[in-house]
Design an enzyme around this catalytic site. Sequence first.
Site, PDB file in Angstrom:
ATOM      1  N   SER A 141       0.854  -1.190   0.000  1.00  0.00           N
ATOM      2  CA  SER A 141       0.000   0.000   0.000  1.00  0.00           C
ATOM      3  C   SER A 141       0.884   1.232   0.000  1.00  0.00           C
ATOM      4  CB  SER A 141      -0.888   0.011   1.253  1.00  0.00           C
ATOM      5  OG  SER A 141      -1.551   1.258   1.399  1.00  0.00           O
ATOM      6  N   TYR A 154      -1.490  -0.552  10.533  1.00  0.00           N
ATOM      7  CA  TYR A 154      -1.642  -0.821   9.105  1.00  0.00           C
ATOM      8  C   TYR A 154      -0.409  -0.381   8.323  1.00  0.00           C
ATOM      9  CZ  TYR A 154      -3.893  -1.060   4.513  1.00  0.00           C
ATOM     10  OH  TYR A 154      -4.203  -1.371   3.215  1.00  0.00           O
TER      11      TYR A 154
END
Length: 304
Positions: A141, A154
Site C-alpha cells: 500500500s 496498518y
Amino acid sequence: MGKVAIVTGGAKGIGASISYTLGKRGYSVVIADVDEEAGLYRLEQFHKENIDSLFVRTDVSSETDVKNLMDEVYKRYGRIDVLINNAGIGFSGRSIEEQTLEEWRKIIDTNLTGTWLCSKYVINYMKRNKERGGVIINIASTRALQSEPNTEPYSASKGGIVALTHSLAVSLSKYNIRVIAVSPGWIDTSRWQYPPKESRLTNLDHKQHLTRRVGIPEDISSIVLFLVSDEASWISGVNFVIDGGMTVRMIYLDENVIRDSLSILLDDEELSGLLIKLVEKAKSDKDSVKRLLNSLVRDRGDIY
C-alpha cells in the site's frame, strides 16, 4: 494444464478483481479467503463465466490453514505458479494512545505474518520445477510510504511487506521465483464487494489525483497480470506504486490549494471565486464577515 494462481483475500475487493482477471486469461484460480459466504458467491460467479476456480477457506494468520491451502491446491492441480498475497485488514482509526496490543497483533498477523506464511509454504511447490519457477506478488500500500493520523498498525504492516518483498526476492532467486510488491493508492472497491455496492465518491475525491480519478481494482489487476507474465521475467524485488500520482504530488496549504479545492468541491467557478474574496476580506475584517455569515445562517435555517 494451464498455470495455477492462488489469490489470498480473493473473494472481495482488489483480490476478487485480480482473481477474475487472471481467470479470464486462462489461469486456474484458487480463491483463499476467511469469508466463506463471499468466497462461495465469487466461486459461483466465476463458474458461470467458465473460469476454472476453487475456493479454500483460509485464515492467512493461521499456519495450519496456510499449510492446508497449499496442500489442497497442489493435490488438485499438481502445480502452483503464482501466489498473490492480497489478504489484509484495515485499522480502527483510533489514536495510538487508544490502540490496543490486540489490534496491533491482529493487523500484523494478518497483513504481514500472513504474507510471510503463504510465501514460506508455497516455495516447496514452486521450486519443484526450477525451470518454470514461480511468481509471488505482495499487495502492499502507499501507506508504506506515507500516512494519515492513527494508521500505525496498518502502515507498519504494509511497510513490512515492502521490505519482505526484496528480502524474499533475493532468497528465492535460486529457485527462479520472482517476488514483487504492488502498492495501490486510493482504490474504490465498491463494485467488487459482497454484495456489490454503489460508489459514493465525490468530485473532490477524483480530481485531487493527477489522473483526475480515484483508482479502481482493475487498475491493480492489469499490472498484476503483466507482472506474473513471461514478459515481466526480468522484474523482481521491486515495489510498484499505482496511485494516480498522489504520492508524487507535493501539497502545501496556501491560498491556491484552498482556491483549487473550493473550485473542485463546488464545481462552480463563480461561487468559489466569491468565497475566496470573502476569505480575503476576513483577513482584515473578521467581525464584518462573521456578521454577514451569521445573518445568512439565521435567514436560511435550512443551511444547517
